[in-house]
Design an enzyme around this catalytic site. Sequence first.
Site, PDB file in Angstrom:
ATOM      1  N   PRO A  13       0.811  -1.223   0.000  1.00  0.00           N
ATOM      2  CA  PRO A  13       0.000   0.000   0.000  1.00  0.00           C
ATOM      3  C   PRO A  13       0.842   1.270   0.000  1.00  0.00           C
ATOM      4  CG  PRO A  13      -0.664  -1.537   1.745  1.00  0.00           C
ATOM      5  CD  PRO A  13       0.652  -1.989   1.227  1.00  0.00           C
ATOM      6  N   GLU A  14       0.782   1.976  -1.103  1.00  0.00           N
ATOM      7  CA  GLU A  14       1.406   3.288  -1.218  1.00  0.00           C
ATOM      8  C   GLU A  14       0.278   4.307  -1.355  1.00  0.00           C
ATOM      9  OE1 GLU A  14       4.427   3.194  -4.289  1.00  0.00           O
ATOM     10  OE2 GLU A  14       4.835   1.085  -3.922  1.00  0.00           O
ATOM     11  N   LYS A  68       1.272   7.588   3.536  1.00  0.00           N
ATOM     12  CA  LYS A  68       0.729   6.225   3.539  1.00  0.00           C
ATOM     13  C   LYS A  68      -0.059   5.952   4.822  1.00  0.00           C
ATOM     14  CE  LYS A  68       4.882   4.822   1.047  1.00  0.00           C
ATOM     15  NZ  LYS A  68       6.140   4.049   1.143  1.00  0.00           N
ATOM     16  N   ARG A  95       2.335  -9.876   7.772  1.00  0.00           N
ATOM     17  CA  ARG A  95       3.646  -9.817   8.426  1.00  0.00           C
ATOM     18  C   ARG A  95       3.673  -9.025   9.722  1.00  0.00           C
ATOM     19  NH1 ARG A  95       7.176  -9.337   2.909  1.00  0.00           N
ATOM     20  NH2 ARG A  95       5.959 -10.933   1.903  1.00  0.00           N
ATOM     21  N   ARG A 149      16.524  -1.420  -1.526  1.00  0.00           N
ATOM     22  CA  ARG A 149      15.237  -1.758  -2.129  1.00  0.00           C
ATOM     23  C   ARG A 149      15.403  -2.242  -3.566  1.00  0.00           C
ATOM     24  NH1 ARG A 149      14.053  -2.086   2.350  1.00  0.00           N
ATOM     25  NH2 ARG A 149      13.279  -0.422   3.667  1.00  0.00           N
TER      26      ARG A 149
END
Length: 275
Positions: free
Chosen positions: A2-3, A58, A115, A264
């Site tokens: 989710p951005e 976010k 997670r 990343r």
Amino acid sequence: MPELPEVETIRFDLDRYLSGYTITDLWNDTPKMMRPSYEEVRDLIIGLQIKGFRRRGKNLIVEFTKGKISLLIHLKMTGRMLIREKKDPEDRWTHVVFSLKKGEEEKELRFANQRKFGYVRAVNTQELEEIISKLGPEPLDDLTYEVFEKTLLSKKIAIKKILLDQSLFAGIGNIYANDALFLAKIHPETIAKDISKKKMRVLFKSVEEVLKKGLAYRGASDDSYLDAFGIKGKYQEHFLIYRKDKTFCPRCNTKIKRIKVGGRGTFYCPSCQKK
DNA sequence: CGATTCCCCTGATAGC
DNA sequence: TGCTATCAGGGGAATC
């Protein structure tokens, strides 16, 4: 993950469907997700009526009609916020459930979080303001080109890291940073201040373009993202470069490369995006 | 100021 | 086939 477009898609639907509901109960099986603690959050919000949902970067923010408490929710990579009926089957990885009631209408808001990185945090007005003020401007709202350029010119680090830095621009994540850089034909490791003004302008527009496209497709579900109804977004079907390292550049047919920038996963076309 | 590393967690995947 | 080691990743903290 989710951005900005994903969180905004969720926010829009939560705001539309759950405003006016009152929180009647709170369930949780993973205390570390609740801040300062499950008991404190529970005591603070039971009985409060939801005024609406806001977003900052976010972060999802739940506002109430009374008092000075808000909920600050971060989904991190695997968070889902699901609007469900009590009788609906369990959603896997649900760790927080808000029971809601409006008149005779009952609903549940379920926070599924594979997670367990995401959290629900109760904050007062002042704390909320402090947290929010540390975030950079909203790319689709109050970010101007002048601020964008000034920020880039002040940084001697890789442009991709800048785009992902929430204190500089709020809401851009890995997917949209990769795609925006591809669109602007900029190598992800280019030192920000070395980018030409002309390309800075293109990048500014590219960021706006990919985020808007993400919104139009209701987000990207290449991993675990689902909207508030449990439905996948469609932006993953339109990725320009993100996770395309097994394929070829749509512009020049060169094999897409994958590297790491700031730890990343980063994807780029070595031919179109030169340093 | 910036770079690097660690940590949180668990499903997917690669390697044997 | 089945087991185990590795990886992914947002963001905060700690260290240099």
